[in-house]
Each structure stands twice: as C-alpha cells, then as structure tokens.
Enzyme design. Structure first.
Site, PDB file in Angstrom:
ATOM      1  N   TYR A  30      -3.245  -7.798  16.805  1.00  7.49           N
ATOM      2  CA  TYR A  30      -3.155  -6.716  15.870  1.00  7.49           C
ATOM      3  C   TYR A  30      -4.419  -5.809  15.791  1.00  7.49           C
ATOM      4  O   TYR A  30      -4.411  -4.564  15.746  1.00  7.49           O
ATOM      5  CB  TYR A  30      -3.452  -7.446  14.627  1.00  7.49           C
ATOM      6  CG  TYR A  30      -3.689  -6.760  13.328  1.00  7.49           C
ATOM      7  CD1 TYR A  30      -2.771  -5.761  12.797  1.00  7.49           C
ATOM      8  CD2 TYR A  30      -4.974  -6.579  12.714  1.00  7.49           C
ATOM      9  CE1 TYR A  30      -2.923  -5.075  11.713  1.00  7.49           C
ATOM     10  CE2 TYR A  30      -5.354  -5.739  11.712  1.00  7.49           C
ATOM     11  CZ  TYR A  30      -4.263  -5.012  11.217  1.00  7.49           C
ATOM     12  OH  TYR A  30      -4.497  -4.198   9.904  1.00  7.49           O
ATOM     13  N   SER A  40      -5.558   2.471   8.891  1.00  4.35           N
ATOM     14  CA  SER A  40      -6.355   1.690   9.698  1.00  4.35           C
ATOM     15  C   SER A  40      -6.826   0.287   8.908  1.00  4.35           C
ATOM     16  O   SER A  40      -6.095  -0.122   7.814  1.00  4.35           O
ATOM     17  CB  SER A  40      -7.233   2.341  10.689  1.00  4.35           C
ATOM     18  OG  SER A  40      -7.898   1.384  11.647  1.00  4.35           O
ATOM     19  N   LYS A  66      -4.665  -1.423  16.251  1.00  6.61           N
ATOM     20  CA  LYS A  66      -5.282  -0.702  15.352  1.00  6.61           C
ATOM     21  C   LYS A  66      -6.514   0.304  16.245  1.00  6.61           C
ATOM     22  O   LYS A  66      -6.822   1.329  15.782  1.00  6.61           O
ATOM     23  CB  LYS A  66      -5.981  -1.401  14.153  1.00  6.61           C
ATOM     24  CG  LYS A  66      -4.795  -1.773  13.122  1.00  6.61           C
ATOM     25  CD  LYS A  66      -4.118  -0.672  12.652  1.00  6.61           C
ATOM     26  CE  LYS A  66      -3.009  -0.963  11.370  1.00  6.61           C
ATOM     27  NZ  LYS A  66      -2.445   0.170  11.037  1.00  6.61           N
ATOM     28  N   LEU A  81       0.778  -1.223  -0.008  1.00  5.87           N
ATOM     29  CA  LEU A  81      -0.123  -0.157  -0.013  1.00  5.87           C
ATOM     30  C   LEU A  81       0.973   1.337   0.110  1.00  5.87           C
ATOM     31  O   LEU A  81       0.442   2.216  -0.627  1.00  5.87           O
ATOM     32  CB  LEU A  81      -0.835   0.065   1.462  1.00  5.87           C
ATOM     33  CG  LEU A  81      -2.086  -1.063   1.046  1.00  5.87           C
ATOM     34  CD1 LEU A  81      -2.558  -1.050   2.429  1.00  5.87           C
ATOM     35  CD2 LEU A  81      -3.200  -0.373   0.338  1.00  5.87           C
ATOM     36  N   ASN A 101       1.398   4.722   7.470  1.00 10.30           N
ATOM     37  CA  ASN A 101       1.180   3.465   6.549  1.00 10.30           C
ATOM     38  C   ASN A 101       1.710   2.522   7.036  1.00 10.30           C
ATOM     39  O   ASN A 101       1.641   1.031   7.065  1.00 10.30           O
ATOM     40  CB  ASN A 101       1.351   3.314   5.351  1.00 10.30           C
ATOM     41  CG  ASN A 101       1.531   2.322   4.331  1.00 10.30           C
ATOM     42  OD1 ASN A 101       0.439   1.412   4.286  1.00 10.30           O
ATOM     43  ND2 ASN A 101       2.617   1.559   4.040  1.00 10.30           N
ATOM     44  N   ASP A 133      12.764   3.555  10.620  1.00 10.85           N
ATOM     45  CA  ASP A 133      12.110   2.709  11.495  1.00 10.85           C
ATOM     46  C   ASP A 133      11.172   3.546  12.566  1.00 10.85           C
ATOM     47  O   ASP A 133      11.713   4.306  13.466  1.00 10.85           O
ATOM     48  CB  ASP A 133      13.223   1.823  12.350  1.00 10.85           C
ATOM     49  CG  ASP A 133      12.645   0.995  13.309  1.00 10.85           C
ATOM     50  OD1 ASP A 133      11.305   0.899  13.587  1.00 10.85           O
ATOM     51  OD2 ASP A 133      13.272  -0.306  13.766  1.00 10.85           O
TER      52      ASP A 133
END
Length: 287
Positions: free
Chosen positions: A153, A139, A157, A19, A88, A61
């Site tokens: 995970y 997100s 988010k 992405l 991202n 990083d």
C-alpha cells in the site's frame, strides 16, 4: 462588493462511500456540480435523486484505461467543463512483502497508482485547453512513511506522490493546480470492508500481533462500529477550504495535511528519515 462564485464541476472517483461520498456531499453543499463515479453506481442513486440538476453518476473501474477516457469525455459533456478532479478510488492491502501474491500486488498498484494516473492523463487535455483546473490526489501519511505489513500500500501511494510532484511543475504554466492530500485516520470503510488481506504466513504472526494487537487476518469486521477515527466530513471541509483559497496566495501548498493526527505522523516520519541519513557523516541536516 462581493461577486457570486461560479459553480465548479467536480469529477470524483470512488464516490460511492467513505471519503469520496463526503467530498461529493461537501461539493453539493457548496452549490457545485458533481460527476460522481463508482464501481457500483447504485450507491449514488440517492444523491442523483436529491440533486437531479447537479449530479451525474457514472460507473467506473479506474483500472480500465480506455473506460476512464470515455467516462471523462462523458463527464465533460454533462456540464461542459471540469474544474476539480479528485482521484479518491483506492484500497489497502495487509501483507508482509513475502506474503503478497502477484495478483494482490498488481490489483493494489492498478487501483491506487495506475487508476489515478489514467484519470489524470484523461483530464489534462481539457484542463490545459481551459488553462485552469485543480487535480486532487488523495494520498495518505502512508504515502510518505511506511508501516510493516502495509508496504505494498505504501509503495502505491509513494508512486502516486512521485508522479504528482513532477506533474505539479509540468502543468503550473497552464494554470492547473495539483494537491496531494495526505490524510491521517478517518472513519471510513478503508480499514474494514474495503481492506484486502494476503494469506498470512505463521512466521509473521508476532509482527501482526505487535502492529494490530492480533495475529488474525482478516480481522473482525464487527469492530468497525467502535472505530473512533475522525468523521470523513472533516476531511471534506478541509479540502473545500483549501480549494477556496484565493489564487495567487503563496500559502497554497502542494501537500495538504488533513486530520488532527496527520502532522504528528509526519513529524515522526521525517525525524526517523533524518536520523537514518545522519548515519552518513557527509549528511548535514539544514539548520
């Protein structure tokens, strides 16, 4: 009479592939300028070579807060301003809660939550001074709902969504917009080479079988070639269209659903949540 649009400057984390790279390519197609960051900046050499006047590549990083602030200052120096900041960088973790080790959980939160937080904090003084700018938090439908074995995970988010909703109200008086881009499934490396896996416990083999069709983790990476999820370029075009909406329009949401499957995921998520709240007779769903 039409007026030429001033070129925007983008700052994109995790731009080396998937992405992030799609967002960078879409920005360049729109004649914008891009500061593309990645842990492995060599992956962006072709973009820099093809667009030497409009691309700057920086190694980053996002878990290193001091480095984030340094790279943001360098990015501003490259083109004199930042207009669009896309957080991202991130990865997934397949782990039942009991399976997740401390290092794995901390790495998940450091990248998906703290990384986005550090970048946001670093760019805000610049955006406030300019009284403009747009922060885009990448997100997921998993930032609103959950799935067994993806709970850590989801937690990262959900945390991203929480601070970003508050942020949107805090910075609106300075002319800064915030968007939570809630994505459905896309054919990126996220579920494959970028995915992290905890050491599996046999007690959860049946659960993994029901969720993924196999108890084996990591799964067969060769199957990535059969991934039929949407092209990341579709997500990039949707984000670009969102950014291009004229200021002042009331249809500019905080949350932007991206992907054909995203609305249906959200419907299921909110119906389940509503039905759970309805178990309390005091709760009345608004009509």
């Amino acid at each position: 009479m039409t007026h030429a649009r001033t070129a925007r400057t983008w700052f994109i984390t995790g731009a080396g592939r998937g992405l992030g790279r799609a967002f960078a390519l879409a920005a360049l197609d729109a004649e914008d300028q891009v500061v593309a960051t990645a842990r492995k900046p060599d992956a962006l050499g072709d973009l820099a070579a093809a667009h030497p006047d409009r691309v700057r590549v920086l190694d980053l990083d996002v878990t290193q807060r001091d480095l984030v602030f340094t790279r943001v200052e360098q990015a501003i120096a490259c083109f004199g301003k930042l207009d669009v900041v896309v957080n991202n960088a991130g990865h997934g973790l397949v782990a039942a809660v009991e399976e997740a080790g401390e290092a794995e959980v901390r790495a998940q939160m450091e990248t998906n939550f703290f990384g986005a937080l550090w970048v946001t904090q670093a760019v805000l003084p610049h955006l406030r001074a300019r009284r403009s700018g747009h922060i885009v938090q990448i997100s997921s439908v998993g930032g609103v709902g959950t799935m067994p074995t993806m709970g850590l995970y989801n937690a990262s988010k959900w945390a991203l969504e929480g601070f970003s909703e508050a942020l949107a109200a805090e910075v609106a008086p300075f002319g800064i917009r915030v968007t939570l881009a809630e994505l459905g499934g896309f054919a990126t490396d996220w579920a494959w080479g970028s995915m992290h896996f905890a050491s599996p416990l046999p007690a959860y083999d049946g659960l993994r079988e029901s969720v993924f069709g196999s108890a084996k983790v990591p799964w067969d990476m060769a199957a990535q070639g059969s991934d039929t999820s949407a092209d990341p370029a579709v997500a990039a075009r949707a984000l670009l269209a969102h950014l291009d909406r004229e200021d002042g329009h009331e249809d500019k949401p905080l949350r932007l659903l991206i992907g054909d499957d995203a609305p249906e995921h959200m419907r299921i998520i909110f119906e389940r949540r509503r039905d759970d709240y309805r178990k309390d007779p005091r709760f009345q769903w608004p009509t």
